[in-house]
Design a protein around this motif. Sequence first.
Motif, PDB file in Angstrom:
ATOM      1  N   ALA A 121    -110.579 -47.463  35.847  1.00 43.85           N
ATOM      2  CA  ALA A 121    -110.061 -47.300  34.547  1.00 43.85           C
ATOM      3  C   ALA A 121    -111.042 -45.550  33.865  1.00 43.85           C
ATOM      4  O   ALA A 121    -110.259 -45.258  33.660  1.00 43.85           O
ATOM      5  CB  ALA A 121    -110.597 -48.309  33.733  1.00 43.85           C
ATOM      6  N   GLY A 122    -112.304 -46.109  34.224  1.00 43.13           N
ATOM      7  CA  GLY A 122    -113.617 -44.673  33.561  1.00 43.13           C
ATOM      8  C   GLY A 122    -112.795 -43.394  33.729  1.00 43.13           C
ATOM      9  O   GLY A 122    -113.207 -42.768  32.877  1.00 43.13           O
ATOM     10  N   ALA A 123    -112.716 -43.568  35.685  1.00 49.06           N
ATOM     11  CA  ALA A 123    -112.156 -42.235  35.988  1.00 49.06           C
ATOM     12  C   ALA A 123    -110.972 -41.503  34.973  1.00 49.06           C
ATOM     13  O   ALA A 123    -110.863 -40.582  34.524  1.00 49.06           O
ATOM     14  CB  ALA A 123    -112.198 -42.205  36.814  1.00 49.06           C
ATOM     15  N   ALA A 124    -110.256 -42.447  35.583  1.00 49.26           N
ATOM     16  CA  ALA A 124    -108.818 -42.003  34.614  1.00 49.26           C
ATOM     17  C   ALA A 124    -109.186 -41.643  33.418  1.00 49.26           C
ATOM     18  O   ALA A 124    -108.286 -40.827  32.762  1.00 49.26           O
ATOM     19  CB  ALA A 124    -107.807 -43.630  34.492  1.00 49.26           C
ATOM     20  N   LEU A 173    -109.590 -33.577  45.820  1.00 46.31           N
ATOM     21  CA  LEU A 173    -109.310 -33.978  47.733  1.00 46.31           C
ATOM     22  C   LEU A 173    -111.209 -33.973  47.469  1.00 46.31           C
ATOM     23  O   LEU A 173    -111.176 -34.784  48.576  1.00 46.31           O
ATOM     24  CB  LEU A 173    -109.108 -32.406  47.677  1.00 46.31           C
ATOM     25  N   LEU A 174    -111.860 -33.103  46.972  1.00 42.50           N
ATOM     26  CA  LEU A 174    -113.272 -33.373  46.812  1.00 42.50           C
ATOM     27  C   LEU A 174    -114.301 -34.732  46.565  1.00 42.50           C
ATOM     28  O   LEU A 174    -114.463 -36.046  48.029  1.00 42.50           O
ATOM     29  CB  LEU A 174    -113.970 -32.316  46.628  1.00 42.50           C
ATOM     30  N   GLY A 175    -112.842 -35.122  46.064  1.00 47.04           N
ATOM     31  CA  GLY A 175    -113.099 -37.244  46.066  1.00 47.04           C
ATOM     32  C   GLY A 175    -113.318 -37.663  46.363  1.00 47.04           C
ATOM     33  O   GLY A 175    -114.045 -38.876  46.870  1.00 47.04           O
ATOM     34  N   ALA A 225    -111.096 -40.178  43.741  1.00 50.01           N
ATOM     35  CA  ALA A 225    -110.351 -38.845  44.020  1.00 50.01           C
ATOM     36  C   ALA A 225    -110.021 -38.871  41.874  1.00 50.01           C
ATOM     37  O   ALA A 225    -109.933 -37.573  42.002  1.00 50.01           O
ATOM     38  CB  ALA A 225    -109.261 -39.288  44.361  1.00 50.01           C
ATOM     39  N   THR A 226    -109.611 -39.474  41.438  1.00 43.74           N
ATOM     40  CA  THR A 226    -108.871 -39.189  39.772  1.00 43.74           C
ATOM     41  C   THR A 226    -110.902 -38.572  39.553  1.00 43.74           C
ATOM     42  O   THR A 226    -110.967 -38.100  38.439  1.00 43.74           O
ATOM     43  CB  THR A 226    -109.359 -40.657  39.452  1.00 43.74           C
ATOM     44  N   PHE A 227    -111.621 -39.694  39.787  1.00 46.43           N
ATOM     45  CA  PHE A 227    -113.174 -38.495  38.874  1.00 46.43           C
ATOM     46  C   PHE A 227    -113.326 -37.361  39.180  1.00 46.43           C
ATOM     47  O   PHE A 227    -113.830 -37.065  38.531  1.00 46.43           O
ATOM     48  CB  PHE A 227    -114.032 -39.223  39.011  1.00 46.43           C
ATOM     49  N   LEU A 235    -122.119 -34.191  39.548  1.00 50.00           N
ATOM     50  CA  LEU A 235    -121.568 -34.935  38.834  1.00 50.00           C
ATOM     51  C   LEU A 235    -120.911 -35.503  39.799  1.00 50.00           C
ATOM     52  O   LEU A 235    -121.000 -37.653  40.123  1.00 50.00           O
ATOM     53  CB  LEU A 235    -120.476 -34.365  37.828  1.00 50.00           C
ATOM     54  N   VAL A 236    -120.474 -35.071  40.590  1.00 55.69           N
ATOM     55  CA  VAL A 236    -119.798 -35.727  41.931  1.00 55.69           C
ATOM     56  C   VAL A 236    -120.871 -36.496  42.965  1.00 55.69           C
ATOM     57  O   VAL A 236    -120.979 -37.767  43.407  1.00 55.69           O
ATOM     58  CB  VAL A 236    -118.945 -35.774  42.849  1.00 55.69           C
ATOM     59  N   ALA A 237    -122.223 -35.859  43.094  1.00 55.91           N
ATOM     60  CA  ALA A 237    -123.864 -36.619  43.859  1.00 55.91           C
ATOM     61  C   ALA A 237    -123.597 -37.558  43.255  1.00 55.91           C
ATOM     62  O   ALA A 237    -123.986 -38.344  43.283  1.00 55.91           O
ATOM     63  CB  ALA A 237    -124.254 -35.558  43.792  1.00 55.91           C
TER      64      ALA A 237
END
Length: 549
Positions: A12-15, A90-92, A106-108, A361-363
């Motif tokens: 939900a947060g990522a969306a 794709l990375l996420g 993936a969304t984030f 951020l992804v890390a």
Amino acid sequence: MVRLSSAGLALAGAALALLFCGGLLVYGAGRGIDLTDEIFYLVWARDPEAYALLYQPFGYLLHPLYALLGGDVARYRLVGFAITAAAGALLGRQLAPEGALRLPFATFGAAAALVIYFPWIVTPSYNSAANVGAMLVLAGVATLLRAGAIPVRAAASLAIACGLCAAAFAKPPLFALGSVLAVALAAWSFRRNRGRSIALLGAMALAMLLIALFLPLPRIPGLLARIAASQHILALPNTPTHLPIKVLGDWAAVPPLLWAAALAALGALALRRTRWADWLGHGAMAFGLANLASTIPDTLDGGIPEFPGLALLLIATGYAALFARRDLLLLALLLVAPFAVALGTFNNQWAQLDFSMTFPLVALFRLASDDPLRWRRAAATLLSLAAPPLLLLAAAAAPYSLPDSIFAQTIPVRHPLTGSPLLVDQETADFLNGTQGKAAGALLVDLSGTGPGVAAALGAKAPVLLWLNPATATWPDVVWSRLTERERARVWFVAPVLPLFAPSAPARWLAAHRGGYCRTPLPRMTFWWEERSLELWRPCPAPRAHPEG
């Protein structure tokens, strides 16, 4: 094991972050004309052979997309956003620690990837292409490190190949580093997993085939020679001896809080197995957060936060030093990627990390999923989710090189280079309307250092070099040395002359022959937060001979 309820909250947060970032960029796609960097990108995308001197070959990569969209700037930007978000997704997805988290990750990843367009440089460029390339390479590597099925390995090879192809045209040093990584991983995996080694080597071979789709392989040696000659002629500091000096010199501009964060992060990594690592890791995070907090007042006043990319990278590094035990290679690659992307940049190396905030951020988001402390996990997740919308909102409110916010771009005009319709602010509209066609077809040497958009607005052609960048004193002399005497006599100029360019040959020519030039004032225009009153100087027409009575 992460509970599904936690996965639902993360999704939900990522969306929400993705909807906000994507919606803001879609809103801004048809707004704003940047007369500096954007014109530079568009000229090369329109014609990769526009100028003989070439130090970044990204035009070959972007030209097919530009041509496919008919030069429509708004659509060109939108497709760029979509490609970037897809690479981030794709990375996420491939970094997710377990299946239940693949969709939230993936969304984030898609939301975090859109932060590439900070500080609101939204037209596809070598920076966006390089970051997309790095994301694809890391996504492919993450896939190979976890999967063994042949179809999955083939998909990973394709992702790595696409990433290397993008890097080759966007930033050749990044392509070299990516290739070294692929070879090193293939050698490391040879005894343990030959299928992975074959996939990595296959990715490199496939990358060469993809590169040939944009530029025939027999032409590549000539392109490399052209780039090397341009680097030498333009005295760019991208040599093995000068680049380290530039990197160290650029560090002098880094704020003291980030000096402290860097020292703490390095100490935490060096002392990971000792009790000091906990203090130093938390210290790196605290100093990085304090630096981000210190930029809030200026940001609220309409400024752009300084070095947020470096701050986020140091926060993520300190965080990783606290407890990271699995997927260490992937985490290390995420934290190193921004430096690899920034390497060899024309601007400040450390400020260039602002274009690569996707990786820290992804890390952070990935580390938070493993954090054993609930309060710290919640704080890291919240920081990760809040950062992309806040960063893009700050950029939209104070764009890098627009006179006003994105929300003030409401006046319809035609782009001076492509002719596509866009909305701009009042100052930009006045400038474009007041300069249109005033130097149509003229050779124009812009000594003001403001950017290639001035020549585009005037309808003129800059000889030899597209942009006399205000950071390099020698480039006006390079241009002047390559003009014939006849060309020099008919060149038009833009003044006032930038103090850095005052000793140059074209500036001295204009000063010595000022009496033979006619001056036309141009409408006032803001370039990089400074309002400038530019002047167009053209050779005055010769007086007509009066017939004898």
